[in-house]
Design a protein around this motif. Structure first.
Motif, short mmCIF file in Angstrom:
data_model
loop_
_atom_site.label_atom_id
_atom_site.label_comp_id
_atom_site.label_asym_id
_atom_site.label_seq_id
_atom_site.Cartn_x
_atom_site.Cartn_y
_atom_site.Cartn_z
N UNK A 1 1.14 -0.91 -0.17
CA UNK A 1 -0.03 -0.15 -0.19
C UNK A 1 0.63 1.46 0.48
N UNK A 2 1.95 1.03 1.41
CA UNK A 2 2.23 2.66 0.84
C UNK A 2 3.38 3.00 -0.70
N UNK A 3 4.31 1.71 -0.79
CA UNK A 3 4.64 1.79 -2.14
C UNK A 3 4.02 1.84 -2.76
N UNK A 4 2.77 1.68 -3.90
CA UNK A 4 1.92 2.55 -4.30
C UNK A 4 1.10 3.38 -4.33
N UNK A 5 0.95 3.97 -2.98
CA UNK A 5 0.78 5.32 -2.36
C UNK A 5 1.34 6.71 -3.11
N UNK A 6 3.27 5.73 -3.38
CA UNK A 6 4.60 6.97 -3.11
C UNK A 6 4.68 6.48 -4.68
N UNK A 7 4.16 5.97 -5.37
CA UNK A 7 4.17 6.01 -6.56
C UNK A 7 3.01 6.81 -7.50
N UNK A 8 2.41 6.17 -6.55
CA UNK A 8 0.46 7.47 -7.18
C UNK A 8 0.85 8.76 -6.93
N UNK A 9 2.23 8.76 -5.90
CA UNK A 9 2.04 11.24 -5.46
C UNK A 9 3.35 11.04 -6.41
N UNK A 10 4.30 10.17 -7.07
CA UNK A 10 5.07 10.43 -7.39
C UNK A 10 4.37 11.10 -9.02
N UNK A 11 3.14 10.21 -9.82
CA UNK A 11 3.03 10.69 -10.51
C UNK A 11 3.36 9.08 -11.68
N UNK A 12 3.86 8.05 -11.09
CA UNK A 12 4.11 6.64 -12.32
C UNK A 12 2.76 5.21 -11.90
N UNK A 13 1.72 5.90 -12.69
CA UNK A 13 0.63 5.54 -12.17
C UNK A 13 0.64 4.25 -11.88
N UNK A 14 1.18 3.91 -14.42
CA UNK A 14 1.05 2.17 -14.58
C UNK A 14 2.04 1.63 -12.91
N UNK A 15 3.36 1.77 -12.40
CA UNK A 15 3.88 0.92 -11.61
C UNK A 15 3.12 1.49 -10.30
N UNK A 16 2.32 2.20 -10.06
CA UNK A 16 1.51 2.08 -8.68
C UNK A 16 0.05 0.72 -9.51
N UNK A 17 -0.49 1.47 -10.00
CA UNK A 17 -1.33 -0.12 -10.29
C UNK A 17 -0.26 -1.65 -10.16
N UNK A 18 0.19 -1.37 -10.89
CA UNK A 18 1.45 -3.01 -10.92
C UNK A 18 1.29 -3.54 -9.33
#
Length: 103
Positions: free
Chosen positions: A56-73
């Motif tokens: 969860x925390x990694x995906x949220x961090x990626x989401x905030x950083x604009x790394x949408x596809x990686x967050x989804x993954x």
């Protein structure tokens, strides 16, 4: 001694303690060192894919950083891991965040 230094000191004697590694990554986020947090979360999950809380925390961090596809993954990987661990609470949290991002 600040929190990061204290956690690093504890990790010096037990470098694979995922609770401490996860806590250190969260501290890095608080201090704006998101690249270090990302690296640490990924290391935890690559070594211990059943450490559900870090997804969860990694995906949220990626989401905030604009790394949408990686967050989804990472949300998807986390949901799968939570399902395998029969951790319904974590699964629901990950699914909710995933759906907020995707839909």
């Amino acid at each position: 001694m600040n929190r990061i230094e204290r956690i690093q000191e504890m990790l010096a004697t037990n470098g694979k303690d995922n609770f401490l590694r996860h806590a250190l990554a969260l501290e890095y986020i608080k201090t704006g060192e998101e690249a270090k947090a990302k690296e640490l979360f990924i290391a935890i999950l690559e070594e211990f894919p059943d450490y559900i809380g870090s997804y969860y925390h990694l995906a949220k961090l990626l989401e905030r950083s604009g790394e949408r596809e990686q967050a989804i993954e990472w949300y998807e990987k986390g949901m799968s891991a939570a399902k395998n661990a029969k951790d319904q609470h974590a699964y629901n949290e990950l699914q909710s965040a995933y759906e907020d991002l995707v839909y």
